[in-house]
Motif scaffolding. Structure first.
Motif, mmCIF file in Angstrom:
data_model
loop_
_atom_site.group_PDB
_atom_site.id
_atom_site.type_symbol
_atom_site.label_atom_id
_atom_site.label_comp_id
_atom_site.label_asym_id
_atom_site.label_seq_id
_atom_site.Cartn_x
_atom_site.Cartn_y
_atom_site.Cartn_z
ATOM 1 N N MET A 1 24.250 -19.756 -28.747
ATOM 2 C CA MET A 1 24.399 -19.519 -30.290
ATOM 3 C C MET A 1 23.441 -18.266 -30.444
ATOM 4 O O MET A 1 22.226 -18.351 -29.882
ATOM 5 N N ARG A 2 23.691 -17.294 -31.404
ATOM 6 C CA ARG A 2 22.841 -16.121 -31.823
ATOM 7 C C ARG A 2 22.503 -16.349 -32.984
ATOM 8 O O ARG A 2 23.298 -16.640 -33.951
ATOM 9 N N VAL A 3 21.149 -15.980 -33.404
ATOM 10 C CA VAL A 3 20.771 -16.162 -34.766
ATOM 11 C C VAL A 3 20.052 -14.626 -34.906
ATOM 12 O O VAL A 3 19.507 -13.952 -34.307
ATOM 13 N N THR A 4 20.551 -14.227 -36.085
ATOM 14 C CA THR A 4 20.228 -12.735 -36.402
ATOM 15 C C THR A 4 19.464 -12.891 -37.620
ATOM 16 O O THR A 4 19.720 -13.356 -38.513
ATOM 17 N N LYS A 5 18.231 -12.238 -37.737
ATOM 18 C CA LYS A 5 17.560 -12.170 -38.928
ATOM 19 C C LYS A 5 17.850 -11.158 -39.804
ATOM 20 O O LYS A 5 18.371 -10.164 -39.456
ATOM 21 N N ARG A 6 17.852 -11.564 -41.110
ATOM 22 C CA ARG A 6 18.372 -10.552 -42.181
ATOM 23 C C ARG A 6 17.039 -10.451 -43.251
ATOM 24 O O ARG A 6 15.789 -11.138 -43.006
ATOM 25 N N GLU A 7 17.237 -9.720 -44.271
ATOM 26 C CA GLU A 7 15.910 -9.586 -44.994
ATOM 27 C C GLU A 7 15.558 -10.805 -45.675
ATOM 28 O O GLU A 7 16.219 -11.577 -45.905
ATOM 29 N N HIS A 8 14.283 -10.972 -45.709
ATOM 30 C CA HIS A 8 13.570 -12.114 -46.379
ATOM 31 C C HIS A 8 13.796 -13.477 -45.633
ATOM 32 O O HIS A 8 13.533 -13.690 -44.546
ATOM 33 N N ALA A 9 14.582 -14.422 -46.347
ATOM 34 C CA ALA A 9 14.975 -15.673 -46.020
ATOM 35 C C ALA A 9 16.362 -15.916 -45.416
ATOM 36 O O ALA A 9 16.765 -16.788 -45.134
ATOM 37 N N CYS A 10 17.331 -14.779 -45.155
ATOM 38 C CA CYS A 10 18.457 -14.941 -44.724
ATOM 39 C C CYS A 10 18.852 -14.558 -43.150
ATOM 40 O O CYS A 10 17.945 -13.998 -42.722
ATOM 41 N N MET A 11 19.752 -15.653 -42.789
ATOM 42 C CA MET A 11 20.088 -15.590 -41.249
ATOM 43 C C MET A 11 21.468 -15.659 -41.223
ATOM 44 O O MET A 11 22.130 -16.323 -42.022
ATOM 45 N N ILE A 12 21.981 -15.106 -40.322
ATOM 46 C CA ILE A 12 23.572 -15.263 -39.717
ATOM 47 C C ILE A 12 23.299 -15.982 -38.373
ATOM 48 O O ILE A 12 22.854 -15.330 -37.297
ATOM 49 N N LEU A 13 24.112 -17.214 -38.192
ATOM 50 C CA LEU A 13 24.225 -17.623 -36.907
ATOM 51 C C LEU A 13 25.693 -17.483 -36.483
ATOM 52 O O LEU A 13 26.483 -17.545 -37.174
ATOM 53 N N ASP A 14 25.899 -17.066 -35.065
ATOM 54 C CA ASP A 14 27.125 -16.883 -34.625
ATOM 55 C C ASP A 14 27.201 -18.068 -33.505
ATOM 56 O O ASP A 14 26.279 -18.012 -32.389
ATOM 57 N N GLU A 15 28.279 -18.660 -33.180
ATOM 58 C CA GLU A 15 28.804 -19.427 -32.294
ATOM 59 C C GLU A 15 30.186 -19.523 -31.987
ATOM 60 O O GLU A 15 30.920 -19.604 -32.944
ATOM 61 N N GLU A 16 30.793 -19.357 -30.824
ATOM 62 C CA GLU A 16 32.230 -19.334 -30.609
ATOM 63 C C GLU A 16 32.860 -18.298 -31.671
ATOM 64 O O GLU A 16 34.059 -18.864 -31.994
ATOM 65 N N GLY A 17 32.631 -17.278 -31.929
ATOM 66 C CA GLY A 17 33.346 -16.426 -32.656
ATOM 67 C C GLY A 17 33.325 -16.639 -34.142
ATOM 68 O O GLY A 17 34.087 -16.023 -34.999
ATOM 69 N N GLN A 18 32.341 -17.610 -34.545
ATOM 70 C CA GLN A 18 32.445 -18.158 -36.130
ATOM 71 C C GLN A 18 30.857 -18.068 -36.476
ATOM 72 O O GLN A 18 29.999 -17.876 -35.708
ATOM 73 N N GLN A 19 30.768 -18.012 -38.029
ATOM 74 C CA GLN A 19 29.411 -17.556 -38.577
ATOM 75 C C GLN A 19 29.041 -18.665 -39.620
ATOM 76 O O GLN A 19 29.963 -19.153 -40.486
ATOM 77 N N LEU A 20 27.865 -18.746 -39.394
ATOM 78 C CA LEU A 20 27.129 -19.782 -40.675
ATOM 79 C C LEU A 20 26.031 -18.829 -41.217
ATOM 80 O O LEU A 20 25.423 -18.142 -40.432
ATOM 81 N N VAL A 21 25.895 -18.399 -42.728
ATOM 82 C CA VAL A 21 25.110 -17.852 -43.317
ATOM 83 C C VAL A 21 24.050 -18.619 -43.886
ATOM 84 O O VAL A 21 24.306 -19.720 -44.542
#
Length: 210
Positions: A1-21
């Motif tokens: 699983m990959r976690v990408t930091k966005r500005e402030h408190a936002c993050m995007i998680l990637d797993e198996e080609g799908q995402q969670l914001v």
């Protein structure tokens, strides 16, 4: 699983080609998601969600579910919110979510408290929202709040020591000057080193594997 930091408190998680914001709020730039299956909002304050972000994400991904505490459901009128509570477990695509806490950290005794839920994703990644709610399981990566009206850095350090993650990175950092953010990084780093972990100084757009 990959976690990408966005500005402030936002993050995007990637797993198996799908995402969670998580927490796309008014301190976050435009969020472009691919294969979005869910959005998690930890609490109702506008730096953690706002109407333009939710409208854009739902327009692009109408089947994506929104999980949030009751306070968000009351504030986000017109959006289909799945209300969750502390102790609850839900699944969205490849993401297994558990929720902790229930209440925002106190800003001041004269300011009413609001609902807040920390979220544990796939038993590996944890983000407490605006709280020090501690999960009851080991955590690989902890997204650690670094700057806020409710936050004292010594309490953040205690929280990191208690969670004892293998890795940390700083979030909730928009209020901090470059000097203040550097100080926060150093204190979080010292706390996670106490348990043998590593701190990562991520910038918006940077990712960490979990």
């Amino acid at each position: 699983m990959r976690v990408t930091k966005r500005e402030h408190a936002c993050m995007i998680l990637d797993e198996e080609g799908q995402q969670l914001v998580i927490d796309p709020g008014n301190q976050t730039g435009a969020v472009v998601a691919r294969g979005l299956v869910a959005i998690v909002i930890t609490h109702e304050h506008p730096d953690h969600w706002d109407v333009p972000h939710l409208e854009a994400l739902r327009a692009a991904h109408p089947s994506a579910r929104i999980f949030a505490p009751a306070g968000v459901a009351a504030a986000a009128e017109g959006f289909d919110i799945t209300v969750v509570e502390a102790g609850e477990r839900v699944t969205a695509g490849p993401f297994r979510l558990r929720f902790f806490g229930g209440t925002h950290a106190e800003i001041h005794r004269t300011i009413p408290s609001v609902d807040n839920l920390g979220v544990l994703v796939n038993e590996r990644f944890y983000y407490p929202g605006d709280s020090y709610a501690t999960p009851d399981v080991p955590v690989a990566v902890l997204a650690t709040p670094a700057g806020a009206p409710w936050l004292k850095i010594g309490e953040v350090m205690d929280f990191v020591v208690d969670v004892a993650p293998r890795a940390t990175f700083a979030v909730h950092d928009a209020p901090l000057s470059p000097m203040g953010l550097g100080m926060a990084h150093a204190r979080i780093e010292g706390a996670v080193h106490h348990g043998g972990g590593e701190h990562h100084r991520l910038e918006p757009g940077d990712s960490i594997e979990v």
